[in-house]
Design a protein around this motif. Structure first.
Motif, mmCIF file in Angstrom:
data_model
loop_
_atom_site.group_PDB
_atom_site.id
_atom_site.type_symbol
_atom_site.label_atom_id
_atom_site.label_comp_id
_atom_site.label_asym_id
_atom_site.label_seq_id
_atom_site.Cartn_x
_atom_site.Cartn_y
_atom_site.Cartn_z
ATOM 1 N N ARG A 121 36.632 38.298 33.409
ATOM 2 C CA ARG A 121 37.921 37.774 32.970
ATOM 3 C C ARG A 121 38.074 36.302 33.341
ATOM 4 O O ARG A 121 38.598 35.495 32.559
ATOM 5 C CB ARG A 121 39.051 38.601 33.597
ATOM 6 C CG ARG A 121 40.449 38.134 33.204
ATOM 7 C CD ARG A 121 40.626 38.138 31.703
ATOM 8 N NE ARG A 121 41.949 37.656 31.311
ATOM 9 C CZ ARG A 121 42.258 37.268 30.080
ATOM 10 N NH1 ARG A 121 41.335 37.280 29.130
ATOM 11 N NH2 ARG A 121 43.469 36.854 29.807
ATOM 12 N N ARG A 141 36.436 34.122 30.896
ATOM 13 C CA ARG A 141 37.067 34.064 29.573
ATOM 14 C C ARG A 141 38.588 33.972 29.715
ATOM 15 O O ARG A 141 39.334 34.722 29.099
ATOM 16 C CB ARG A 141 36.686 35.294 28.749
ATOM 17 C CG ARG A 141 35.186 35.447 28.545
ATOM 18 C CD ARG A 141 34.885 36.691 27.725
ATOM 19 N NE ARG A 141 33.476 36.818 27.463
ATOM 20 C CZ ARG A 141 32.605 37.455 28.251
ATOM 21 N NH1 ARG A 141 33.041 38.019 29.364
ATOM 22 N NH2 ARG A 141 31.326 37.525 27.935
ATOM 23 N N ARG A 142 39.033 33.052 30.568
ATOM 24 C CA ARG A 142 40.464 32.923 30.828
ATOM 25 C C ARG A 142 41.248 32.513 29.579
ATOM 26 O O ARG A 142 42.436 32.808 29.463
ATOM 27 C CB ARG A 142 40.696 31.884 31.930
ATOM 28 C CG ARG A 142 40.193 32.295 33.298
ATOM 29 C CD ARG A 142 40.605 31.303 34.351
ATOM 30 N NE ARG A 142 40.049 29.977 34.096
ATOM 31 C CZ ARG A 142 38.869 29.578 34.527
ATOM 32 N NH1 ARG A 142 38.113 30.407 35.249
ATOM 33 N NH2 ARG A 142 38.427 28.362 34.273
ATOM 34 N N GLN A 163 40.866 33.577 26.623
ATOM 35 C CA GLN A 163 40.956 34.654 25.632
ATOM 36 C C GLN A 163 42.147 35.552 25.946
ATOM 37 O O GLN A 163 42.338 35.944 27.103
ATOM 38 C CB GLN A 163 39.664 35.473 25.660
ATOM 39 C CG GLN A 163 39.504 36.449 24.506
ATOM 40 C CD GLN A 163 38.132 37.123 24.549
ATOM 41 O OE1 GLN A 163 37.633 37.487 25.601
ATOM 42 N NE2 GLN A 163 37.529 37.277 23.394
ATOM 43 N N PRO A 164 42.957 35.904 24.963
ATOM 44 C CA PRO A 164 44.076 36.821 25.230
ATOM 45 C C PRO A 164 43.593 38.141 25.822
ATOM 46 O O PRO A 164 42.532 38.658 25.421
ATOM 47 C CB PRO A 164 44.695 37.019 23.842
ATOM 48 C CG PRO A 164 44.275 35.828 23.047
ATOM 49 C CD PRO A 164 42.914 35.460 23.556
ATOM 50 N N TRP A 165 44.374 38.679 26.759
ATOM 51 C CA TRP A 165 43.953 39.907 27.447
ATOM 52 C C TRP A 165 43.679 41.075 26.498
ATOM 53 O O TRP A 165 42.643 41.744 26.648
ATOM 54 C CB TRP A 165 44.988 40.308 28.491
ATOM 55 C CG TRP A 165 44.728 41.676 29.056
ATOM 56 C CD1 TRP A 165 45.362 42.829 28.740
ATOM 57 C CD2 TRP A 165 43.714 42.025 29.999
ATOM 58 N NE1 TRP A 165 44.827 43.881 29.427
ATOM 59 C CE2 TRP A 165 43.810 43.424 30.216
ATOM 60 C CE3 TRP A 165 42.735 41.313 30.693
ATOM 61 C CZ2 TRP A 165 42.979 44.102 31.094
ATOM 62 C CZ3 TRP A 165 41.904 41.988 31.566
ATOM 63 C CH2 TRP A 165 42.019 43.363 31.753
ATOM 64 N N PHE A 177 40.337 40.500 24.960
ATOM 65 C CA PHE A 177 39.294 40.615 25.981
ATOM 66 C C PHE A 177 39.032 42.075 26.331
ATOM 67 O O PHE A 177 37.886 42.520 26.432
ATOM 68 C CB PHE A 177 39.720 39.832 27.227
ATOM 69 C CG PHE A 177 38.875 40.120 28.441
ATOM 70 C CD1 PHE A 177 37.634 39.523 28.603
ATOM 71 C CD2 PHE A 177 39.322 41.013 29.411
ATOM 72 C CE1 PHE A 177 36.853 39.806 29.721
ATOM 73 C CE2 PHE A 177 38.545 41.294 30.527
ATOM 74 C CZ PHE A 177 37.313 40.686 30.681
ATOM 75 N N TRP A 178 40.101 42.845 26.514
ATOM 76 C CA TRP A 178 39.965 44.250 26.906
ATOM 77 C C TRP A 178 39.290 45.067 25.806
ATOM 78 O O TRP A 178 38.402 45.879 26.079
ATOM 79 C CB TRP A 178 41.327 44.820 27.246
ATOM 80 C CG TRP A 178 41.310 46.285 27.593
ATOM 81 C CD1 TRP A 178 41.773 47.308 26.842
ATOM 82 C CD2 TRP A 178 40.778 46.882 28.783
ATOM 83 N NE1 TRP A 178 41.579 48.504 27.472
ATOM 84 C CE2 TRP A 178 40.966 48.269 28.669
ATOM 85 C CE3 TRP A 178 40.166 46.376 29.925
ATOM 86 C CZ2 TRP A 178 40.572 49.158 29.667
ATOM 87 C CZ3 TRP A 178 39.769 47.262 30.920
ATOM 88 C CH2 TRP A 178 39.971 48.625 30.782
ATOM 89 N N HIS A 208 35.624 44.284 25.734
ATOM 90 C CA HIS A 208 34.898 44.864 26.870
ATOM 91 C C HIS A 208 34.671 46.360 26.667
ATOM 92 O O HIS A 208 33.564 46.866 26.901
ATOM 93 C CB HIS A 208 35.679 44.617 28.160
ATOM 94 C CG HIS A 208 34.973 45.097 29.390
ATOM 95 N ND1 HIS A 208 33.843 44.487 29.895
ATOM 96 C CD2 HIS A 208 35.235 46.159 30.215
ATOM 97 C CE1 HIS A 208 33.437 45.131 30.979
ATOM 98 N NE2 HIS A 208 34.264 46.143 31.191
#
Length: 412
Positions: free
Chosen positions: A78, A81-82, A84-86, A89-90, A93
């Motif tokens: 995380r 890739r700060r 990138q919207p959570w 990102f989630w 992943h």
């Protein structure tokens, strides 16, 4: 279809890809050697000097701590890739883990595309079964070391348990379809000879020469001669099971050859976290049984013992994550022989810590292990280059894009 590249260009690309993978493996090898050495010294100090001698409880705590591998890894990813919207990102992943698990189950690099087809089944049931199977083999192997630690001599314990490198090679042939190679066979033989020299060369069976299992532990205290045979048999079973555990992990829980190193690293730490979760939720059951029977009274550490045990557990978790990644990037045989280097590193640390110089047998045996590791390193480099060259030839002919752990797409 891609335009065909010249053989020289394809060979250069294969060497570059193999070099990247080999460099990552070398980094995780160094991390595993350092962390294992620190963890071994701390565990021995807690159990011997501070008196918190709780073998099964320490195994439970150390293995259970592996559950933190995935959350810590997720935090590092995380941070990388700060921007990138959570939610994105989630999803990426989870997509990466799901598709990699599908690759693991099918042992197919192209399984990622199959997960989107109608009727494709979830890989999580497969991962649950595999986690139970692999964790059971690891736990029994680790417990055998703790059971035999007071039944046999330090030299016997060292020599027999570290023969797991031989069993890892023996299991790799039928389970991983690995070719019997003369250079690998000789390297494993030289490594085991080195262990025997360290264990028996000075005729003392020094406790400093003991290489405990991945869960960490204490140097053995010797044994009564009447129990020595039983101890040797128990640790022999542990040696076989530890070699089997490494091969089972490679066979059942690692992505197929050709997977990008980043994807392999992420999944290795995730599977280590699954082992930790299974340990915490299931393997606590023997703790009250051992307490009631009086075999190991449950008692939480306090003061200095608690702090040093906490540090030991964190360092052990670091070792485990690095070692699982090392197996995933290379092979169980290479990782087993690499782990034997810890015999030498622990002995060197003990030399500086206690002031007791290394014996000639310890130095000579350590040098033999280093030579064997060098031979396996060269053999592993050749295999990586050959495998990468073959994979790229297949990719060129099929025109498929190469796998990239950064290319995951959102599920929505």
């Amino acid at each position: 279809m891609r335009s065909s590249r010249s053989p020289a260009a394809a060979d250069g690309d294969a060497r570059q890809a193999a070099r990247k993978k080999y460099t990552l493996a070398a980094f995780f090898l160094c991390v595993s050697l350092f962390s294992f050495t620190v963890q071994t010294e701390l565990a021995a100090y807690v159990q011997h000097e501070l008196g918190w001698d709780k073998a099964y409880c320490m195994l439970y705590v150390t293995h259970g701590s592996w559950v933190l591998l995935w959350p810590l890894q997720l935090g590092i990813l995380r941070l990388q890739r700060r921007d990138q919207p959570w939610p994105q990102f989630w999803r990426r992943h989870i997509w990466l883990l799901r598709t990699t698990a599908q690759m693991v189950e099918r042992q197919d690099l192209h399984a990622a595309t199959a997960t989107r087809l109608p009727g494709s089944r979830s890989p999580w049931c497969y991962l649950l079964r595999t986690t139970m199977f692999v964790t059971s083999a690891l736990t029994v192997a680790g417990l055998s070391w703790y059971v035999a630690v007071s039944m046999t001599t330090p030299s016997n314990l060292t020599a027999i348990y570290n023969c797991s490198a031989f069993f890892a090679y023996a299991f790799s042939v039928p389970l991983l379809k690995e070719r019997l190679r003369l250079d690998k066979s000789v390297a494993v033989g030289v490594a085991i000879i080195g262990v025997l020299v360290v264990a028996y060369g000075d005729g003392k069976g020094s406790a400093a020469n003991v290489d405990p299992p991945a869960s960490g532990g204490m140097p053995p205290r010797g044994s009564d001669s009447g129990m020595r045979l039983a101890g040797n048999l128990i640790i022999g079973v542990g040696s076989v099971l530890y070699g089997l555990y490494e091969v089972l992990y490679k066979r059942l829980a690692c992505p197929p050859e050709g997977t990008s190193p980043g994807r392999a690293i992420i999944f290795a730490n995730t599977f280590g976290s699954l082992i930790g979760a299974f340990t915490l939720t299931v393997l606590w059951i023997p703790l009250p049984i051992l307490h009631v029977l009086g075999w190991e009274t449950f008692e939480l550490p306090t003061g200095q013992a608690a702090w040093l045990l906490f540090i030991s557990v964190i360092v052990n978790m670091t070792f485990t994550g690095s070692f699982l990644v090392l197996i995933s990037l290379t092979s169980p045989v290479f990782s087993s022989v690499a782990a034997l280097l810890t015999i030498f590193t622990v002995a060197i640390v003990d030399w500086f810590w206690t002031g007791q110089a290394l014996s000639a047998a310890a130095i000579f045996g350590g040098l033999l292990i280093i030579v064997a590791f060098g031979m396996l390193s060269w053999s592993t480099w050749r295999e990586m280059t050959e495998d990468e060259r073959k994979r790229r030839q297949v990719v060129d002919l099929s025109g498929d894009d190469e796998d990239d752990d950064e290319s995951g797409k959102d599920d929505d």
